[in-house]
Motif scaffolding. Structure first.
Motif, PDB file in Angstrom:
ATOM      1  N   GLU A   1       0.442  -1.218   0.323  1.00 50.05           N
ATOM      2  CA  GLU A   1      -0.111  -0.095   0.039  1.00 50.05           C
ATOM      3  C   GLU A   1       0.383   1.409  -0.098  1.00 50.05           C
ATOM      4  N   ARG A   2       1.579   1.285   0.206  1.00 49.42           N
ATOM      5  CA  ARG A   2       2.718   2.918   1.030  1.00 49.42           C
ATOM      6  C   ARG A   2       3.580   2.566  -0.463  1.00 49.42           C
ATOM      7  N   ILE A   3       4.090   1.600  -0.970  1.00 53.94           N
ATOM      8  CA  ILE A   3       4.483   1.737  -2.611  1.00 53.94           C
ATOM      9  C   ILE A   3       3.398   2.119  -3.562  1.00 53.94           C
TER      10      ILE A   3
ATOM     11  N   LEU B   1       2.492   9.477  -6.506  1.00 48.98           N
ATOM     12  CA  LEU B   1       2.777  11.101  -5.753  1.00 48.98           C
ATOM     13  C   LEU B   1       3.401  10.932  -6.904  1.00 48.98           C
ATOM     14  N   SER B   2       4.644  10.125  -7.380  1.00 46.32           N
ATOM     15  CA  SER B   2       5.419  10.271  -8.708  1.00 46.32           C
ATOM     16  C   SER B   2       4.457  10.600  -9.567  1.00 46.32           C
TER      17      SER B   2
ATOM     18  N   GLY C   1       5.224  14.145 -12.076  1.00 45.85           N
ATOM     19  CA  GLY C   1       5.914  13.938 -13.298  1.00 45.85           C
ATOM     20  C   GLY C   1       7.057  13.331 -13.275  1.00 45.85           C
ATOM     21  N   LYS C   2       7.432  12.515 -11.938  1.00 41.03           N
ATOM     22  CA  LYS C   2       8.408  11.577 -12.011  1.00 41.03           C
ATOM     23  C   LYS C   2       9.107  10.294 -12.983  1.00 41.03           C
TER      24      LYS C   2
ATOM     25  N   THR D   1       4.036   3.040 -13.874  1.00 41.45           N
ATOM     26  CA  THR D   1       4.728   2.833 -12.853  1.00 41.45           C
ATOM     27  C   THR D   1       3.395   2.747 -11.348  1.00 41.45           C
ATOM     28  N   PRO D   2       2.458   3.965 -11.212  1.00 39.94           N
ATOM     29  CA  PRO D   2       0.902   3.487 -10.744  1.00 39.94           C
ATOM     30  C   PRO D   2       1.020   2.483 -10.986  1.00 39.94           C
TER      31      PRO D   2
END
Length: 432
Positions: free
Chosen positions: A376-378, A384-385, A389-390, A395-396
Motif C-alpha cells: 500500500e505504501r508503494i 505521487l511520483s 511528473g517523475k 509506474t502507478p
C-alpha cells in the motif's frame, strides 16, 4: 367556543406518529452472518445431516425390537376317533440369557450410530467452513478488483488529459487503456466466482443467501496466546477448551486418541463383536417350548377332564453356531489390528495438521504486518511520483497491480489458514 388546543392537537399527534412509525419504503440491511452462525444454520437446516441424525431413531427402534419377548401360541389338538379334545397355550422360553445379550448388542449399535453422527457433524462443519471462507475471499477479491477498476479508470483519465497537453506519449495512454480493460475483465470473473461460491454455501445451509448478504471475517487464533499453555501433568484432566491449547502437540495427540470418532467407533465395534460372540455362544443353548392346557375325553361313559403338559427342546447336534462364533472371533482380531493402525494414522494426521496450522498462521501474520502495508505504501508513492511528473503512467499502474496481487495472496492465505483449522479440527475430532 372550542379551545385552540383542540385545533393543534391533531397536528401534534400526526407528527408524533410519523416520527415513530417505521419507514415502509426503507430497505433493511440483511444481518452479517458469522462462521459459527453459518455452522449452526447448516446443522439446523441441512437435510443430509438431518437424515444422518434420523438413524438414531432407527437404532432406538432396534433396541425396542431386541427387548420384545416371544408371543405365546394358541394350540388345538383334537382326535375325532378317540373323541379327545385339547386346547392350550404354547410358549417358547429363551434360555442362556439370549434376550439380555440381544439388548446389549442393540444398545452398542445405538452408541455406534451416535459416533457416526458426530463424524457427519465434523464433515458438515468442515464443508461449511471451507464454503464460507471461499465466499468471503471471493467477495474480497471482487472488492479488490472494484478498487483497481476505479483506480485504473482514474489514472486513464489523467493520462488522457496529460497526453492532450503533450506531457506524456501516446503509448502510456495505450498502456493505461489495456490495464483498464484487463481490470474490468478480472472484475467480471470475480463477480461470477462470488455467485458460484454463494450457491455452494447456500446449498450447505439449505437456505439461499442474497447478493446483499455480508459475511464476517472468519476467525483465527492468536499463535502467541496458544503457545503459552503448558502441557497437563500426569493424572491431570484434559482442558475443556481446545482453543487455549491448540498448539500443544502432545495434548492434541492425546485428545485425538480419545475423541476421534473413528477410534470411538472401532472401540465400540470391538465391544459389539464381543457381545455378538457371547450371543452366538448363548444361541447354542436350545430354547424350551412348553405347551399346557385342558385335555377333554368325550367318550360315552368315560367323560373326564385332564390337563396336559408338553415340553420340547432342540438337540444341538448339527448346528452349534460354529459359523457365527468363528466369524465374530475373526472380526475381533481384525478390529484390534485396525485400532492400532488408526492410532498410528491419527497421530501423524495431528502432527501434519499442527505443522500446517502454525505455517498458515505465520504466513497470514506476515501478510498483515509486512506485505500489505508495504504494498500500500508503494502504491501511494508511485501515484505521487506520477502526479509530480517523475514517472510514467505505468509506474502507478504496476504498483496498483502488485498491491492487488498482494491482496489476492492475502485472501489465499486466509483460505489456507481456515483449511488448516479445518484439518486440525478433523485430526483432533472436535471443533476449535
Amino acid at each position: 367556543m372550542r379551545s385552540p388546543l383542540f385545533n393543534v392537537l391533531p397536528v401534534v399527534l400526526s407528527v408524533i406518529l410519523l416520527v415513530h412509525a417505521p419507514a415502509s419504503g426503507r430497505a433493511e440491511t440483511p444481518p452479517v452472518i458469522t462462521l459459527e452462525a453459518a455452522i449452526e444454520m447448516a446443522t439446523r437446516n441441512n437435510l443430509n445431516y438431518q437424515a444422518a441424525r434420523a438413524q438414531k431413531e432407527i437404532s432406538q427402534a432396534q433396541i425396542t425390537t431386541a427387548k420384545a419377548r416371544l408371543n405365546p401360541m394358541l394350540v388345538s389338538d383334537n382326535g375325532i376317533a378317540e373323541k379327545t379334545y385339547r386346547l392350550g397355550l404354547q410358549q417358547t422360553l429363551e434360555l442362556g440369557g439370549k434376550r439380555k445379550k440381544r439388548i446389549a448388542v442393540a444398545e452398542t449399535q445405538n452408541q455406534i450410530t451416535e459416533t457416526t453422527t458426530k463424524a457427519r457433524f465434523l464433515e458438515l462443519r468442515t464443508g461449511v467452513r471451507k464454503a464460507y471462507t471461499e465466499l468471503y475471499t471471493a467477495m474480497e477479491r471482487q472488492k479488490a478488483y472494484e478498487d483497481i477498476v476505479e483506480t485504473t479508470q482514474r489514472l486513464l483519465s489523467i493520462a488522457q488529459k496529460r497526453e492532450t497537453m503533450g506531457d506524456i506519449p501516446k503509448v502510456d495512454v495505450l498502456g493505461a487503456q489495456i490495464a483498464f480493460a484487463n481490470s474490468k475483465n478480472d472484475h467480471q470473473t470475480a463477480f461470477y466466482q462470488v455467485v458460484s461460491a454463494r450457491n455452494q454455501l447456500s446449498a450447505l445451509l439449505f437456505q439461499p443467501l442474497t447478493p446483499e448478504q455480508l459475511l464476517a471475517a472468519p476467525p483465527s487464533f492468536a499463535q502467541e496466546a496458544l503457545l503459552t499453555v503448558p502441557p497437563p501433568k500426569a493424572g491431570q484432566p484434559l482442558q475443556a477448551s481446545l482453543t487455549e491449547s491448540a498448539l500443544n502437540l502432545s495434548l492434541l495427540i492425546e485428545q485425538a486418541l480419545k475423541i476421534r470418532p473413528e477410534l470411538q467407533e472401532n472401540r465400540l465395534n470391538e465391544v459389539l463383536t464381543r457381545q455378538r460372540l457371547a450371543l452366538a455362544k448363548s444361541n447354542r443353548i436350545p430354547n424350551l417350548n412348553l405347551s399346557a392346557g385342558p385335555d377333554l375325553v368325550a367318550e360315552p361313559g368315560q367323560r373326564r377332564l385332564n390337563v396336559y403338559v408338553i415340553g420340547a427342546l432342540d438337540i444341538p447336534v448339527f448346528n452349534r453356531q460354529q459359523g457365527p462364533i468363528e466369524e465374530e472371533s475373526a472380526r475381533q482380531r481384525q478390529l484390534q489390528l485396525t485400532q492400532q493402525a488408526l492410532r498410528n494414522q491419527i497421530t501423524y494426521e495431528v502432527i501434519n495438521a499442527h505443522t500446517a496450522f502454525i505455517a498458515s498462521q505465520q504466513r497470514l501474520k506476515r501478510y498483515e504486518t509486512e506485505l500489505l502495508p508495504d504494498a500500500e505504501r508503494i502504491v501511494k508513492l508511485a501515484q505521487l511520483s506520477f502526479r509530480e511528473g517523475k514517472s510514467s503512467i505505468l509506474t502507478p499502474i504496476n504498483a496498483q497491480q502488485a498491491f492487488i496481487n498482494t491482496r489476492l495472496g492475502y485472501m489465499q492465505a486466509i483460505r489456507d489458514h481456515q483449511d488448516a483449522i479445518s484439518d486440525l479440527e478433523k485430526a483432533i475430532g472436535t471443533g476449535l
